[in-house]
Motif scaffolding. Structure first.
Motif, mmCIF file in Angstrom:
data_model
loop_
_atom_site.group_PDB
_atom_site.id
_atom_site.type_symbol
_atom_site.label_atom_id
_atom_site.label_comp_id
_atom_site.label_asym_id
_atom_site.label_seq_id
_atom_site.Cartn_x
_atom_site.Cartn_y
_atom_site.Cartn_z
ATOM 1 N N THR A 34 4.244 -8.868 -9.268
ATOM 2 C CA THR A 34 4.909 -7.759 -8.415
ATOM 3 C C THR A 34 6.250 -7.290 -9.065
ATOM 4 O OG1 THR A 34 4.196 -8.769 -6.167
ATOM 5 C CG2 THR A 34 6.009 -7.058 -5.963
ATOM 6 N N LYS A 36 9.259 -4.743 -9.287
ATOM 7 C CA LYS A 36 10.291 -4.057 -8.407
ATOM 8 C C LYS A 36 10.575 -2.994 -9.040
ATOM 9 C CE LYS A 36 14.453 -4.621 -5.690
ATOM 10 N NZ LYS A 36 15.697 -5.387 -5.467
ATOM 11 N N LEU A 42 7.640 -1.387 -4.636
ATOM 12 C CA LEU A 42 7.183 -2.697 -5.040
ATOM 13 C C LEU A 42 5.649 -2.273 -5.844
ATOM 14 C CD1 LEU A 42 7.817 -5.447 -2.734
ATOM 15 C CD2 LEU A 42 9.022 -4.959 -4.639
#
Ligand code: ZN
Length: 69
Positions: A34, A36, A42
Motif C-alpha cells: 500500500t 501513501k 492510498l
C-alpha cells in the motif's frame, strides 16, 4: 486524478495483477503493498514475492512467500 487512482487500485486488487511483471496472480501467495500518496490517498498493489525480491537491493532482508514451505 483522484478517480484514476481509485480505478487503478480497484482493478489491481480485483485482478491481483503483479505490478512488476504484469502477469495475473492466481492460486499463489501474493505480496500486497500500500502506497501513501501525497494527497492522502492510498494505492494498493500486488506482486509476486519473487518479482519484488529481484528488484530489492541485496542488503534488504526479504523472504519471498514462494521460498517458504
Ligand atoms: Zn510478477
Amino acid at each position: 486524478m483522484e478517480k484514476i487512482i481509485k480505478t487503478v487500485s480497484e482493478s489491481l486488487v480485483t485482478n491481483h495483477q503483479c505490478c512488476f511483471c504484469g502477469e495475473s496472480i492466481e492460486n499463489e501467495v501474493l505480496v500486497a503493498m500500500t502506497l501513501k500518496l501525497n494527497d492522502g490517498q492510498l494505492q494498493s498493489m500486488s506482486t509476486h514475492g519473487l518479482c519484488l525480491q529481484k528488484r530489492l537491493h541485496p542488503s534488504v532482508p526479504f523472504i519471498a512467500p514462494e521460498e517458504v514451505k
